[in-house]
Enzyme design. Structure first.
Site, PDB file in Angstrom:
ATOM      1  N   SER A  52      39.244  31.682  43.075  1.00  0.00           N
ATOM      2  CA  SER A  52      40.649  32.378  42.532  1.00  0.00           C
ATOM      3  C   SER A  52      40.821  31.098  42.119  1.00  0.00           C
ATOM      4  CB  SER A  52      41.533  32.799  43.069  1.00  0.00           C
ATOM      5  OG  SER A  52      43.090  33.078  42.717  1.00  0.00           O
ATOM      6  N   HIS A  68      37.618  34.694  40.002  1.00  0.00           N
ATOM      7  CA  HIS A  68      38.909  35.637  39.928  1.00  0.00           C
ATOM      8  C   HIS A  68      40.166  34.689  39.169  1.00  0.00           C
ATOM      9  CE1 HIS A  68      40.562  38.724  41.949  1.00  0.00           C
ATOM     10  NE2 HIS A  68      41.944  37.541  42.470  1.00  0.00           N
ATOM     11  N   ASP A  91      43.924  35.512  38.329  1.00  0.00           N
ATOM     12  CA  ASP A  91      45.577  36.435  38.879  1.00  0.00           C
ATOM     13  C   ASP A  91      46.416  36.313  37.531  1.00  0.00           C
ATOM     14  OD1 ASP A  91      44.153  37.016  41.767  1.00  0.00           O
ATOM     15  OD2 ASP A  91      44.117  35.206  42.099  1.00  0.00           O
ATOM     16  N   MET A 127      49.559  36.949  36.636  1.00  0.00           N
ATOM     17  CA  MET A 127      50.628  37.249  37.528  1.00  0.00           C
ATOM     18  C   MET A 127      52.094  37.429  36.020  1.00  0.00           C
ATOM     19  SD  MET A 127      51.070  35.634  40.723  1.00  0.00           S
ATOM     20  CE  MET A 127      49.280  35.593  42.259  1.00  0.00           C
ATOM     21  N   HIS A 159      41.930  39.541  37.866  1.00  0.00           N
ATOM     22  CA  HIS A 159      43.053  40.834  38.594  1.00  0.00           C
ATOM     23  C   HIS A 159      44.511  40.446  38.095  1.00  0.00           C
ATOM     24  CE1 HIS A 159      45.249  41.075  42.970  1.00  0.00           C
ATOM     25  NE2 HIS A 159      45.645  42.128  42.269  1.00  0.00           N
ATOM     26  N   MET A 172      48.073  41.285  38.585  1.00  0.00           N
ATOM     27  CA  MET A 172      49.410  42.155  38.602  1.00  0.00           C
ATOM     28  C   MET A 172      50.863  42.115  38.266  1.00  0.00           C
ATOM     29  SD  MET A 172      48.062  39.769  41.805  1.00  0.00           S
ATOM     30  CE  MET A 172      47.335  38.914  40.872  1.00  0.00           C
ATOM     31  N   MET A 218      43.729  44.330  48.636  1.00  0.00           N
ATOM     32  CA  MET A 218      44.985  43.040  49.464  1.00  0.00           C
ATOM     33  C   MET A 218      44.947  42.762  50.700  1.00  0.00           C
ATOM     34  SD  MET A 218      44.888  41.817  46.036  1.00  0.00           S
ATOM     35  CE  MET A 218      46.361  40.231  47.397  1.00  0.00           C
ATOM     36  N   ASP A 278      40.796  40.561  49.332  1.00  0.00           N
ATOM     37  CA  ASP A 278      41.521  39.443  48.268  1.00  0.00           C
ATOM     38  C   ASP A 278      43.097  38.948  49.070  1.00  0.00           C
ATOM     39  OD1 ASP A 278      42.949  37.527  46.734  1.00  0.00           O
ATOM     40  OD2 ASP A 278      42.807  38.725  45.135  1.00  0.00           O
TER      41      ASP A 278
END
Ligand code: DX5
Ligand code: ZN
Length: 220
Positions: free
Chosen positions: A7, A32, A34, A36, A65, A67, A136, A174
């Site tokens: 990540s 990966h 992330d 957010m 991913h 979020m 998660m 994850d």
């Protein structure tokens, strides 16, 4: 075959290309990423320009991913930016079926993510639509959190659900994944692993990728 997905959230953002190069050379499978938004989760990270830059590096396929609230507004944008796989959170999608079809339509692999408190029963109906279920094992928002042990039982139950259904989504875990728990997760039925701190927090990220893979394969 297990997937190791470092990540970037734990990488040194001042040397992003070097960091990605290290884990790619070590045989990581996907990177990966992330995303957010400071609303769905209490942190703000990166957006389409960084995803596009990582895609342009061309070192690893991108496992993005999301979020974020209202992910539907962003699917096309992240797919165009170069996401190979797009995972949305069940908790952010009142019309999850439609959202997953939109990901497929945009040409990305389809993923759905579940927070630790979200039951597996919320995805029974859409299991045939997804390539990946992301379990998660921390509450999303930050790298370096402690692994929540109940994720192992959740993976086991999900693996049984997947065996029963006429579909074969991979199970990804994850949050707090490391050499100490990856074998148990493989034994429970997971095949894809996100690791932030365990890879980029290590002195030698390349060696960390290799030892995660070795530890994971010992649980197979
Ligand atoms: C957490 C993120 C994770 C995080 C994992 O909200 O979704 O991908 O970067 O980091 P570690 O492996 O350090 O828990
Ligand atoms: Zn993540």
């Amino acid at each position: 075959m297990i997937e190791i997905c470092p990540s970037v959230l734990s990488a040194d953002f001042a040397h992003l290309a070097d960091e990605v190069e290290k884990v790619a050379a070590a045989g990581a499978d996907l990177l990966h990423v992330d995303v957010m938004d400071g609303h769905f989760v209490p942190n703000l990270t990166l957006g389409p320009p960084i995803v596009e830059a990582l895609a342009r590096l061309g070192k690893l396929p991108l496992d993005v991913h999301l979020m974020i609230e209202q992910p539907d507004r962003w699917i096309e944008i992240y797919a165009r930016a170069g996401a190979r796989r797009l995972s949305v959170h069940q908790e952010t999608c009142p019309h999850l079926h439609r959202t997953l079809e939109a990901i497929r339509q945009a040409g990305a692999e389809v993923g759905v993510a579940l927070n630790p408190a979200t039951p597996l029963s919320t995805i029974t109906e859409i299991l045939p639509l997804v390539d990946t279920v992301l379990v998660m094992s921390v509450n999303p928002g930050f790298s370096g959190q402690r692994f929540i042990d109940s994720a192992i039982g959740k993976v086991e139950t999900l693996a049984a659900m997947v065996r029963q259904a006429e579909c074969r989504p991979r199970i990804q875990v994850d949050g707090g994944v490391g050499a100490g728990n990856i074998a148990r997760l493989v034994a429970a039925g997971a095949t894809s692993f996100v690791a932030g701190n365990a890879v980029f927090g290590a002195d030698d990220p390349a060696a960390a990728v290799a030892s995660l893979r070795a530890a994971g394969e010992s649980g197979a």
